[in-house]
Motif scaffolding. Structure first.
Motif, short mmCIF file in Angstrom:
data_model
loop_
_atom_site.label_atom_id
_atom_site.label_comp_id
_atom_site.label_asym_id
_atom_site.label_seq_id
_atom_site.Cartn_x
_atom_site.Cartn_y
_atom_site.Cartn_z
N ALA A 64 7.41 -2.47 1.68
CA ALA A 64 7.86 -4.17 1.63
C ALA A 64 9.40 -4.92 1.53
N PRO A 65 9.61 -5.79 1.51
CA PRO A 65 11.00 -6.56 1.05
C PRO A 65 11.71 -6.20 -0.07
N LYS A 66 10.51 -6.41 -1.27
CA LYS A 66 11.19 -6.15 -2.33
C LYS A 66 10.80 -5.35 -2.82
N CYS A 67 10.34 -4.19 -1.96
CA CYS A 67 10.11 -2.89 -2.52
C CYS A 67 11.91 -2.39 -3.45
N GLU A 68 11.87 -1.77 -4.84
CA GLU A 68 12.74 -0.94 -5.08
C GLU A 68 13.49 -0.54 -4.48
N TYR A 69 12.54 0.41 -3.79
CA TYR A 69 13.13 1.86 -2.96
C TYR A 69 14.06 1.18 -2.18
N GLN A 70 13.72 0.28 -1.11
CA GLN A 70 14.15 -0.32 0.27
C GLN A 70 15.41 -1.41 -0.27
N LEU A 71 15.39 -1.46 -1.48
CA LEU A 71 17.25 -2.46 -1.71
C LEU A 71 17.97 -1.16 -2.58
N LYS A 72 17.69 -0.55 -2.27
CA LYS A 72 18.43 1.18 -2.50
C LYS A 72 18.79 2.03 -1.49
N MET A 73 18.68 1.26 -0.50
CA MET A 73 19.05 2.13 0.29
C MET A 73 20.36 2.10 0.89
N ARG A 74 21.46 3.22 1.02
CA ARG A 74 22.85 3.08 0.59
C ARG A 74 23.32 2.09 2.30
N SER A 75 22.72 2.32 2.94
CA SER A 75 23.71 1.38 4.02
C SER A 75 22.86 -0.03 5.25
N ASP A 76 22.96 -1.17 5.76
CA ASP A 76 22.26 -1.90 6.35
C ASP A 76 22.15 -1.07 7.63
N LEU A 77 23.10 -0.24 8.20
CA LEU A 77 22.55 0.85 9.48
C LEU A 77 21.27 1.29 9.86
N LEU A 78 20.66 2.24 8.33
CA LEU A 78 19.96 2.59 8.09
C LEU A 78 18.23 1.97 8.29
N ARG A 79 18.37 0.22 8.05
CA ARG A 79 17.10 -0.54 7.97
C ARG A 79 16.74 -1.18 9.20
N PHE A 80 15.68 -1.04 9.73
CA PHE A 80 15.26 -2.16 10.68
C PHE A 80 14.63 -2.93 10.42
N PRO A 81 14.22 -3.81 10.86
CA PRO A 81 13.29 -4.62 11.40
C PRO A 81 11.94 -4.51 11.50
N LEU A 82 11.06 -4.54 10.62
CA LEU A 82 9.47 -4.33 11.91
C LEU A 82 8.51 -6.09 11.30
N ALA A 83 7.50 -5.77 11.96
CA ALA A 83 7.32 -7.47 12.28
C ALA A 83 6.17 -7.46 11.15
N SER A 84 5.32 -6.32 12.00
CA SER A 84 3.90 -5.94 10.85
C SER A 84 3.90 -4.05 10.63
N ARG A 85 2.67 -4.08 9.97
CA ARG A 85 2.25 -2.57 9.26
C ARG A 85 1.95 -1.88 10.93
N ASP A 86 1.25 -3.07 12.06
CA ASP A 86 0.95 -1.91 13.02
C ASP A 86 2.05 -1.47 13.79
N GLU A 87 2.97 -2.39 14.30
CA GLU A 87 4.48 -2.22 14.43
C GLU A 87 5.11 -0.83 14.34
N ALA A 88 5.11 -0.31 13.10
CA ALA A 88 5.49 0.47 12.25
C ALA A 88 5.01 1.65 12.41
N ILE A 89 3.86 1.58 12.01
CA ILE A 89 2.96 2.77 12.33
C ILE A 89 3.34 3.76 13.69
N ARG A 90 3.07 2.48 15.22
CA ARG A 90 3.28 2.71 16.45
C ARG A 90 5.13 3.41 16.21
N ARG A 91 5.99 3.25 15.89
CA ARG A 91 7.30 4.13 15.42
C ARG A 91 7.36 4.56 15.53
#
Length: 77
Positions: free
Chosen positions: A39-66
């Motif tokens: 989730a966007p407010k998850c503390e572990y997402q906020l601790k990611m080292r780099s923006d290059l590791l972040r991948f935007p996802l529109a929905s939960r289904d899209e995330a699982i499909r990818r």
């Protein structure tokens, strides 16, 4: 010397800025390295080292499909 690299840097900068804009609108953020989505407010997402590791996802289904799995901490929805 850096002027020779300019034609290669402009597309890279544009792609970086476009990705940052998509990250602000994303409902979930996937970590490309660990294949976990948060989730966007998850503390572990906020601790990611780099923006290059972040991948935007529109929905939960899209995330699982990818091929991402939900975060154990925030359960991602």
């Amino acid at each position: 010397m850096w002027l020779a690299a300019l034609p290669f840097l402009i597309p890279a900068v544009y792609l970086y800025l476009a990705r940052r804009a998509r990250l602000k609108e994303a409902r979930f953020i996937g970590n490309i390295g660990s294949r976990v989505f948060h989730a966007p407010k998850c503390e572990y997402q906020l601790k990611m080292r780099s923006d290059l590791l972040r991948f935007p996802l529109a929905s939960r289904d899209e995330a699982i499909r990818r091929g991402f799995r939900p975060c154990n901490w925030c359960q991602s929805g």
